[in-house]
Design an enzyme around this catalytic site. Structure first.
Site, PDB file in Angstrom:
ATOM      1  N   CYS A 258       0.571  -1.080   0.189  1.00  0.00           N
ATOM      2  CA  CYS A 258       0.108   0.058  -0.059  1.00  0.00           C
ATOM      3  C   CYS A 258       0.847   1.409  -0.097  1.00  0.00           C
ATOM      4  CB  CYS A 258      -0.880  -0.051   1.086  1.00  0.00           C
ATOM      5  SG  CYS A 258      -1.964  -1.494   1.369  1.00  0.00           S
TER       6      CYS A 258
ATOM      7  N   HIS B 149      -3.438   7.060   1.971  1.00  0.00           N
ATOM      8  CA  HIS B 149      -3.722   5.764   1.514  1.00  0.00           C
ATOM      9  C   HIS B 149      -5.179   5.382   1.964  1.00  0.00           C
ATOM     10  CE1 HIS B 149      -4.218   1.592   0.789  1.00  0.00           C
ATOM     11  NE2 HIS B 149      -3.891   1.107   2.164  1.00  0.00           N
TER      12      HIS B 149
ATOM     13  N   ASN C 289     -10.113  -0.365  -0.508  1.00  0.00           N
ATOM     14  CA  ASN C 289      -8.675  -0.313  -0.403  1.00  0.00           C
ATOM     15  C   ASN C 289      -8.149  -0.732  -1.663  1.00  0.00           C
ATOM     16  OD1 ASN C 289      -5.780  -0.721  -0.055  1.00  0.00           O
ATOM     17  ND2 ASN C 289      -6.192  -1.422   1.982  1.00  0.00           N
TER      18      ASN C 289
END
Length: 325
Positions: A115, A252, A282
């Site tokens: 990520c 993020h 996500n």
């Protein structure tokens, strides 16, 4: 004193056509829209078609970014692609994108920091430009996380989606002050002691299969807030800016509660945070450039704005970048 610095001259994104809402997820696992939204802030996620690979998503986002920049793929001399879900073990997914764009010079390679991958890739491309090794660079975050999810595990499969985002960097000369343009500072970290909190239980040299994502959610949440706050403080300390001077935070997009907790800890109002997790879920390395493309596309992020990127991913890895737009 003048200095060469990387400036973002184009932003692009791509999301697969297929959408799975929380109601759709309730048909797959024991969950509900309320259960998912209250814990994550997610309403829906995009899922790549069976025929779509990570390189396909990346190539579409790249073309959109190049169109925004007003240049062609043949003018690039560097591609850095962040992904944890490459097309193949090798070669790099970036070389597929390179071929698709008609770029026949320079270099193209992948970066794997999950990520945090986009900020890692941005940092590497920025370093190439600062060293004079590149003049036009394409940085991409692209993922097909749907391929590594355990669709029987409601604690993880509801969290992720597929997508891609990209930026084009150009080498430009300025006075080298923090009031000038471009990427001002980047900070990267990792600590392998946290490996077992967020990982995929497969790989070519361990099981010979891609494996499935595994996560200790509570521990990841706790560490995410503290580590992202620390790396933001690091960027501010380096440049001398205060949280009040940040125009936009583009985090993020893992979980709205993590984003809110981090913003609260830093004293940054949510009105200055770009949020897309509700619609994208996500998307790992793609989440920051997807959110960035939204903020630029709808006019929120404007020339002269101070924009902060921050992320944490499996490994653990964590990173920040401060940009004068």
């Amino acid at each position: 004193m003048t200095a060469t610095r990387s400036r973002i001259i184009g932003v692009g994104s791509y999301l697969p056509e297929k959408i799975l809402t929380n109601a759709d997820m309730a048909d797959i696992v024991d969950t509900s829209d309320d259960w998912i939204f209250q814990r994550t802030g997610i309403r829906q996620r995009h899922i790549a078609a069976d025929s779509e690979m990570t390189s396909d998503l990346a190539l579409s986002a790249a073309r959109n970014a190049l169109d925004a920049a007003g240049i062609s793929g043949s003018e690039l001399d560097l591609i850095v692609l962040a992904t944890a879900t490459p097309d193949q073990t090798f070669p790099a997914t970036a070389v597929r994108v390179q071929s698709g764009l008609g770029m026949t010079r320079g270099m193209a390679y992948d970066v794997q920091a999950v990520c945090s991958g986009f900020v890692y890739a941005l940092t590497l491309a920025d370093n190439h430009i600062r060293l004079g090794q590149s003049r036009r660079a394409l940085v991409i975050g692209a993922e097909t996380f749907s391929r590594i999810l355990d669709w029987d595990d409601r604690s993880t499969c509801v969290l992720f989606g597929d997508g891609a985002g990209a930026v084009v960097l150009a080498a430009e000369t300025g006075f080298g002050t923090y009031d000038d343009f471009g990427i001002l500072t980047t900070h990267l970290h990792s600590d392998g002691r946290y490996h077992d909190m967020l990982y995929v239980d497969g790989g070519p040299s361990s099981t010979g299969t891609a494996g499935k994502l595994r996560m200790q959610g509570r521990e990841v949440f706790k560490h995410a807030v503290s580590k992202m706050s620390e790396v933001i403080d690091e960027a501010l300390a380096t440049t001398g800016f205060s949280p009040e001077e940040i125009n936009w935070v583009v985090p993020h997009q893992a979980n709205r509660r993590i984003i809110e907790a981090t913003a609260k800890k830093l004293g940054i109002p949510m009105s200055r945070v770009v949020i897309s997790v509700d619609r994208h879920a996500n998307t790992s390395a793609a989440s920051i450039p997807l959110a960035l493309a939204e903020g630029v596309g709808d006019g929120r992020i404007r020339k002269g704005d101070l924009v902060l990127l921050e992320a944490m991913g499996g490994g653990f890895t964590w990173a920040s970048a401060l940009i004068r737009w």
